[in-house]
Scaffold this motif. Structure first.
Motif, PDB file in Angstrom:
ATOM      1  N   ARG A  18       0.825  -1.205   0.000  1.00 60.41           N
ATOM      2  CA  ARG A  18       0.000   0.000   0.000  1.00 60.41           C
ATOM      3  C   ARG A  18       0.865   1.264   0.000  1.00 60.41           C
ATOM      4  NH1 ARG A  18      -2.485  -3.658   3.301  1.00 60.41           N
ATOM      5  NH2 ARG A  18      -4.542  -4.353   2.613  1.00 60.41           N
ATOM      6  N   THR A  19       1.989   1.179  -0.726  1.00 59.58           N
ATOM      7  CA  THR A  19       2.879   2.319  -0.970  1.00 59.58           C
ATOM      8  C   THR A  19       3.353   2.974   0.308  1.00 59.58           C
ATOM      9  OG1 THR A  19       1.072   3.930  -1.139  1.00 59.58           O
ATOM     10  CG2 THR A  19       1.708   2.769  -3.163  1.00 59.58           C
ATOM     11  N   GLU A  20       3.429   2.236   1.418  1.00 61.30           N
ATOM     12  CA  GLU A  20       3.959   2.777   2.663  1.00 61.30           C
ATOM     13  C   GLU A  20       5.466   2.920   2.539  1.00 61.30           C
ATOM     14  OE1 GLU A  20       4.354   1.486   7.358  1.00 61.30           O
ATOM     15  OE2 GLU A  20       3.535   0.137   5.874  1.00 61.30           O
ATOM     16  N   ARG A  21       5.986   4.123   2.640  1.00 60.76           N
ATOM     17  CA  ARG A  21       7.400   4.361   2.407  1.00 60.76           C
ATOM     18  C   ARG A  21       8.117   4.880   3.644  1.00 60.76           C
ATOM     19  NH1 ARG A  21       8.943   4.703  -2.944  1.00 60.76           N
ATOM     20  NH2 ARG A  21      10.704   5.977  -2.344  1.00 60.76           N
ATOM     21  N   THR A  22       7.490   5.575   4.499  1.00 59.93           N
ATOM     22  CA  THR A  22       8.141   6.160   5.662  1.00 59.93           C
ATOM     23  C   THR A  22       7.293   5.910   6.890  1.00 59.93           C
ATOM     24  OG1 THR A  22       7.044   8.281   5.290  1.00 59.93           O
ATOM     25  CG2 THR A  22       9.204   7.972   4.275  1.00 59.93           C
ATOM     26  N   GLY A  23       7.905   6.137   8.029  1.00 56.62           N
ATOM     27  CA  GLY A  23       7.175   6.053   9.293  1.00 56.62           C
ATOM     28  C   GLY A  23       6.822   4.646   9.697  1.00 56.62           C
ATOM     29  N   SER A  24       7.564   3.658   9.230  1.00 56.74           N
ATOM     30  CA  SER A  24       7.280   2.273   9.581  1.00 56.74           C
ATOM     31  C   SER A  24       8.426   1.724  10.406  1.00 56.74           C
ATOM     32  CB  SER A  24       7.076   1.423   8.316  1.00 56.74           C
ATOM     33  OG  SER A  24       6.963   0.077   8.654  1.00 56.74           O
ATOM     34  N   ASP A  25       8.075   0.897  11.380  1.00 52.84           N
ATOM     35  CA  ASP A  25       9.099   0.262  12.202  1.00 52.84           C
ATOM     36  C   ASP A  25       9.372  -1.164  11.745  1.00 52.84           C
ATOM     37  OD1 ASP A  25       6.670  -0.791  12.835  1.00 52.84           O
ATOM     38  OD2 ASP A  25       7.002  -0.791  15.019  1.00 52.84           O
ATOM     39  N   LYS A  26       8.912  -1.516  10.542  1.00 50.12           N
ATOM     40  CA  LYS A  26       9.059  -2.881  10.065  1.00 50.12           C
ATOM     41  C   LYS A  26      10.286  -3.073   9.182  1.00 50.12           C
ATOM     42  CE  LYS A  26       4.087  -3.737  10.218  1.00 50.12           C
ATOM     43  NZ  LYS A  26       2.882  -4.115   9.455  1.00 50.12           N
ATOM     44  N   GLY A  27      11.040  -2.046   8.956  1.00 51.41           N
ATOM     45  CA  GLY A  27      12.233  -2.195   8.128  1.00 51.41           C
ATOM     46  C   GLY A  27      12.471  -0.947   7.307  1.00 51.41           C
ATOM     47  N   VAL A  28      13.469  -1.072   6.428  1.00 50.95           N
ATOM     48  CA  VAL A  28      13.838   0.081   5.600  1.00 50.95           C
ATOM     49  C   VAL A  28      13.366  -0.089   4.169  1.00 50.95           C
ATOM     50  CG1 VAL A  28      15.820   0.654   7.027  1.00 50.95           C
ATOM     51  CG2 VAL A  28      16.091  -0.950   5.128  1.00 50.95           C
ATOM     52  N   GLY A  29      12.648  -1.144   3.861  1.00 53.16           N
ATOM     53  CA  GLY A  29      12.105  -1.310   2.519  1.00 53.16           C
ATOM     54  C   GLY A  29      13.079  -1.873   1.512  1.00 53.16           C
ATOM     55  N   LEU A  30      14.118  -2.586   1.975  1.00 50.99           N
ATOM     56  CA  LEU A  30      15.110  -3.147   1.049  1.00 50.99           C
ATOM     57  C   LEU A  30      15.194  -4.664   1.121  1.00 50.99           C
ATOM     58  CD1 LEU A  30      18.076  -0.638   1.486  1.00 50.99           C
ATOM     59  CD2 LEU A  30      16.612  -0.887  -0.514  1.00 50.99           C
ATOM     60  N   GLY A  31      14.424  -5.277   2.005  1.00 49.82           N
ATOM     61  CA  GLY A  31      14.572  -6.714   2.234  1.00 49.82           C
ATOM     62  C   GLY A  31      14.332  -7.546   0.994  1.00 49.82           C
ATOM     63  N   LEU A  32      13.187  -7.342   0.329  1.00 47.24           N
ATOM     64  CA  LEU A  32      12.878  -8.140  -0.849  1.00 47.24           C
ATOM     65  C   LEU A  32      13.752  -7.761  -2.029  1.00 47.24           C
ATOM     66  CD1 LEU A  32       8.984  -8.413  -0.684  1.00 47.24           C
ATOM     67  CD2 LEU A  32      10.710 -10.044   0.072  1.00 47.24           C
ATOM     68  N   ILE A  75      13.298 -15.489  -7.636  1.00 47.06           N
ATOM     69  CA  ILE A  75      12.373 -15.462  -6.512  1.00 47.06           C
ATOM     70  C   ILE A  75      11.026 -14.972  -7.009  1.00 47.06           C
ATOM     71  CG2 ILE A  75      13.234 -13.174  -5.847  1.00 47.06           C
ATOM     72  CD1 ILE A  75      12.458 -13.819  -2.970  1.00 47.06           C
ATOM     73  N   THR A  76       9.979 -15.641  -6.597  1.00 51.05           N
ATOM     74  CA  THR A  76       8.623 -15.280  -7.003  1.00 51.05           C
ATOM     75  C   THR A  76       7.736 -15.192  -5.769  1.00 51.05           C
ATOM     76  OG1 THR A  76       8.060 -17.614  -7.382  1.00 51.05           O
ATOM     77  CG2 THR A  76       8.857 -16.352  -9.273  1.00 51.05           C
ATOM     78  N   ALA A  77       6.664 -14.452  -5.898  1.00 55.19           N
ATOM     79  CA  ALA A  77       5.700 -14.287  -4.814  1.00 55.19           C
ATOM     80  C   ALA A  77       4.296 -14.514  -5.362  1.00 55.19           C
ATOM     81  CB  ALA A  77       5.809 -12.895  -4.197  1.00 55.19           C
ATOM     82  N   VAL A  78       3.497 -15.243  -4.597  1.00 55.16           N
ATOM     83  CA  VAL A  78       2.125 -15.549  -4.982  1.00 55.16           C
ATOM     84  C   VAL A  78       1.224 -15.272  -3.785  1.00 55.16           C
ATOM     85  CG1 VAL A  78       0.534 -17.329  -5.801  1.00 55.16           C
ATOM     86  CG2 VAL A  78       2.897 -17.312  -6.604  1.00 55.16           C
ATOM     87  N   GLY A  83      -6.959 -16.039   1.455  1.00 53.69           N
ATOM     88  CA  GLY A  83      -7.214 -15.645   2.831  1.00 53.69           C
ATOM     89  C   GLY A  83      -6.192 -14.671   3.377  1.00 53.69           C
ATOM     90  N   GLY A  84      -5.156 -14.348   2.633  1.00 56.10           N
ATOM     91  CA  GLY A  84      -4.166 -13.378   3.093  1.00 56.10           C
ATOM     92  C   GLY A  84      -2.784 -13.971   3.235  1.00 56.10           C
ATOM     93  N   GLY A  85      -1.781 -13.130   3.092  1.00 56.52           N
ATOM     94  CA  GLY A  85      -0.410 -13.584   3.192  1.00 56.52           C
ATOM     95  C   GLY A  85       0.197 -13.871   1.827  1.00 56.52           C
ATOM     96  N   LEU A  86       1.426 -14.328   1.841  1.00 59.55           N
ATOM     97  CA  LEU A  86       2.168 -14.585   0.614  1.00 59.55           C
ATOM     98  C   LEU A  86       2.852 -15.940   0.679  1.00 59.55           C
ATOM     99  CD1 LEU A  86       3.949 -11.137   0.042  1.00 59.55           C
ATOM    100  CD2 LEU A  86       2.090 -12.084  -1.331  1.00 59.55           C
ATOM    101  N   VAL A  87       3.169 -16.452  -0.487  1.00 54.53           N
ATOM    102  CA  VAL A  87       4.023 -17.629  -0.646  1.00 54.53           C
ATOM    103  C   VAL A  87       5.232 -17.178  -1.442  1.00 54.53           C
ATOM    104  CG1 VAL A  87       4.236 -19.969  -1.551  1.00 54.53           C
ATOM    105  CG2 VAL A  87       2.064 -19.202  -0.579  1.00 54.53           C
ATOM    106  N   MET A  88       6.370 -17.053  -0.768  1.00 54.61           N
ATOM    107  CA  MET A  88       7.615 -16.628  -1.410  1.00 54.61           C
ATOM    108  C   MET A  88       8.423 -17.872  -1.766  1.00 54.61           C
ATOM    109  SD  MET A  88       7.143 -13.341  -1.121  1.00 54.61           S
ATOM    110  CE  MET A  88       8.726 -12.731  -1.649  1.00 54.61           C
TER     111      MET A  88
END
Length: 415
Positions: free
Chosen positions: A369-383, A397-400, A404-409
């Motif tokens: 959801r285009t969250e770029r700043t103000g997050s404590d979950k990381g710096v946005g470089l993990g993936l 690497i692929t993501a599906v 019901g929610g979530g991802l399969v990496m």
């Protein structure tokens, strides 16, 4: 107190790898340039041979047809006594008219036999010459295309991050030599560019880490002072958290810059061991968030860099833990070998991810959801780092999105 509902069943393990391309039953029949040149040269020779054979046959038939009349006729006498081994009809005493007819029929039969013998012998000669022509064309095509093979082998070595290789093609100053020289010039520029990049990464690593480390030390010293005001301590903690985030950002950027290249030094690495180490590092955070970690990890050996492969697993597991549901969440990590590839699969519960957002997740500094700043979950470089490291190892690497929610990496690496 209400009982916690059981976690949903684990998603089925994928059995098909989209990166696995089926090979044909006869890979040696691949339409290479050499095969096409061979068919072209041999086909042209075959057509020319067929035309030449047809012309020779027509000329021979015309010549035999003109001379098919008997070169002599018996005009006097009532009967003629002759014998012949090549014309069985000519024997004994025969009237002159019958004798002339038999001689004409015998010569016509011999003409047909001669033409048939000429045709059969010519076809055999054409078949032998065609085989020789195709073999000669194949050898000549290989000789002509040998510089292209040298260029291809050099390009493959360069693809393995060996930018010191050069073609240095010898021979006449033709189009192939011009192509090889142009390729060598391009390699010179690429080597200078990559050397400059590595030098810049090394300098940036030192210049960026040093002030951040100094800031962290100063903040920790001030925070260790028990007589500091509460407002100053709160400000110090905020600045320390910001400094730590900056250090993570710098480390991520440097790792991303390094992992874009191919891995030169490779060693045997077990993906199961790598995934287990990543889970141990993320277990405390998972327990704090109430996320269950599960999954079976089978032996899956690959050739690569263990530190970078561990970073892939750690980034995927941390993302799976952090982007999860508040209660009853789980993360499943599995490893296996299938179809000559090692596979790491990280599945999790979490928010519903639209399919059109999948590609954006792998871009730097992009989150759901285009969250770029103000997050404590990381710096946005993990993936982004995970994708770069996978590519550097020759994998993907692929993501599906999960129902019901979530991802399969899914990380697929060559064995």
């Amino acid at each position: 107190m209400a009982a916690t509902p059981p976690p949903p069943p684990a998603p089925p393990k994928p059995t098909w790898d989209p990166g696995q391309q089926p090979e044909g039953p006869f890979p040696w029949l691949r339409p290479t340039i050499r095969i096409r040149l061979t068919l072209l040269y041999g086909g042209m020779f075959l057509i020319a041979g067929i035309l030449l054979l047809s012309i020779i046959y027509l000329l021979a038939a015309q010549a035999l047809r003109v001379g098919s009349e008997p070169p002599f006729k018996i005009l006097g006498g009532d009967k003629v006594t002759v014998s012949s081994t090549s014309c069985p009809g000519v024997a004994g005493n025969q009237p002159i008219n019958d004798f002339n007819a038999v001689i004409a029929s015998c010569m016509d039969t011999q003409r047909k036999h001669s033409l048939d013998d000429l045709l059969s012998r010519s076809l055999m000669a054409l078949l032998g010459l065609s085989i020789i022509a195709f073999a000669f064309g194949y050898a000549m095509a290989g000789r002509v295309l040998s510089p292209l093979g040298k260029i291809t082998r050099t390009a493959r070595r360069v693809a393995g991050s060996d930018l010191t290789r050069r073609i240095e093609l010898d021979g006449p100053d033709d189009e192939l030599k011009e192509l090889a020289d142009t390729f060598d010039e391009m390699l010179d520029r690429l080597e200078r560019a990559f050397t400059a990049q590595q030098r810049f990464v090394g300098n940036a690593s030192h210049e960026l880490r040093t002030p951040l480390a100094i800031n962290r030390t100063l903040l920790e010293v001030h925070l260790s002072d028990p007589g500091a005001p509460v407002e100053l301590q709160q400000l110090g903690k905020t600045l320390l958290a910001t400094n730590e985030r900056s250090e993570q950002l710098v480390e991520g950027l440097l790792l991303l810059a390094r992992s874009d290249n191919q891995i030169v030094e490779r060693k045997p690495v077990d993906l199961a061991e790598v995934a287990s180490r990543a889970l141990e590092q993320a277990r405390v955070e998972a327990e704090a968030k109430g996320v269950e970690i599960r999954g079976e990890r089978a032996l899956a050996m690959v050739q690569g860099n263990g530190v970078l492969l561990e970073r892939i697993a750690l980034n995927l597991v941390q993302n799976a833990v952090r982007y999860n549901v508040p209660e009853g969440g789980w993360v499943e990590v599995t490893t296996e070998s299938q179809h000559g590839q090692a596979v790491l699969v990280v599945s999790n519960t979490g928010p519903v991810v639209p399919a059109y957002e999948i590609d954006n997740l792998f871009e730097p500094f992009r989150r759901l959801r285009t969250e770029r700043t103000g997050s404590d979950k990381g710096v946005g470089l993990g993936l982004s780092i995970a994708r770069s490291v996978a590519r550097a190892h020759g994998g993907r690497i692929t993501a599906v999105p999960r129902d019901g929610g979530g991802l399969v990496m899914r990380v697929t690496l060559p064995v």
